[in-house]
Design a protein around this motif. Sequence first.
Motif, PDB file in Angstrom:
ATOM      1  N   TYR A 108      42.576  17.963   4.160  1.00 54.92           N
ATOM      2  CA  TYR A 108      41.514  17.087   4.670  1.00 54.92           C
ATOM      3  C   TYR A 108      41.265  17.376   6.138  1.00 54.92           C
ATOM      4  O   TYR A 108      42.209  17.643   6.887  1.00 54.92           O
ATOM      5  N   THR A 109      40.009  17.256   6.542  1.00 50.71           N
ATOM      6  CA  THR A 109      39.672  17.283   7.961  1.00 50.71           C
ATOM      7  C   THR A 109      39.145  15.916   8.401  1.00 50.71           C
ATOM      8  O   THR A 109      39.028  15.654   9.586  1.00 50.71           O
ATOM      9  N   ASP A 110      38.859  15.040   7.457  1.00 45.46           N
ATOM     10  CA  ASP A 110      38.358  13.696   7.724  1.00 45.46           C
ATOM     11  C   ASP A 110      39.484  12.692   7.470  1.00 45.46           C
ATOM     12  O   ASP A 110      39.896  12.489   6.325  1.00 45.46           O
ATOM     13  N   THR A 111      39.963  12.061   8.537  1.00 41.99           N
ATOM     14  CA  THR A 111      41.102  11.140   8.428  1.00 41.99           C
ATOM     15  C   THR A 111      40.767   9.929   7.564  1.00 41.99           C
ATOM     16  O   THR A 111      41.603   9.484   6.771  1.00 41.99           O
ATOM     17  N   GLU A 112      39.565   9.403   7.698  1.00 40.12           N
ATOM     18  CA  GLU A 112      39.173   8.227   6.910  1.00 40.12           C
ATOM     19  C   GLU A 112      39.201   8.547   5.416  1.00 40.12           C
ATOM     20  O   GLU A 112      39.658   7.742   4.603  1.00 40.12           O
ATOM     21  N   ARG A 113      38.720   9.719   5.067  1.00 37.55           N
ATOM     22  CA  ARG A 113      38.728  10.131   3.659  1.00 37.55           C
ATOM     23  C   ARG A 113      40.159  10.306   3.156  1.00 37.55           C
ATOM     24  O   ARG A 113      40.498   9.873   2.047  1.00 37.55           O
TER      25      ARG A 113
END
Length: 176
Positions: A20-25
């Motif tokens: 992942y590069t998106d922490t929220e995801r």
Amino acid sequence: MLTLPDDLRGAFKDPMGPVYTDTERLLSDAGDPIVAVGDVVAYHLRVAGRDPDVAVIDGKTEREAVSDEIAAVLADDDRRIEVTNDPATLSASMLEALAEAVADPDPVVIYVTGEEDLATVPALLVAPEGASVVYGQPGEGMVLVDVTAASKREARELLGKLEGDTAAALAALGVE
């Protein structure tokens, strides 16, 4: 206690889960509790408002000191356990600290003098099923590994390939 043989270094390079590069995801897909291995991963989780239940950090990223911003965010520790763990090894103090930290209902930071890179494997063994272990994949992002019976089996196989006393390592983790 355990040492990574040179011929196995490649076995530990491939991500054990999605990157992942998106922490929220990542957080929307993560289980509970969360064990973070690596300063940058722990930093991103904290900045996103989710303090890892266990954070294993060493003040470095890719063998260089972390930025002042990352260090400042990670300096706000609730409980801190300090261990020594040489590069390409898993020390008894690291394994014991992981077992202790995962059992603690409050957030714990394990601060490593040395290197924390191999901590993902024992973290998978000691974390309960349903948890998540998150670690950094250099140059790519954060790897999310769900703690399942299958990921525990894979971690146990990897641990068994390290040189040293596997039975004593499992005992230090409190795992049979």
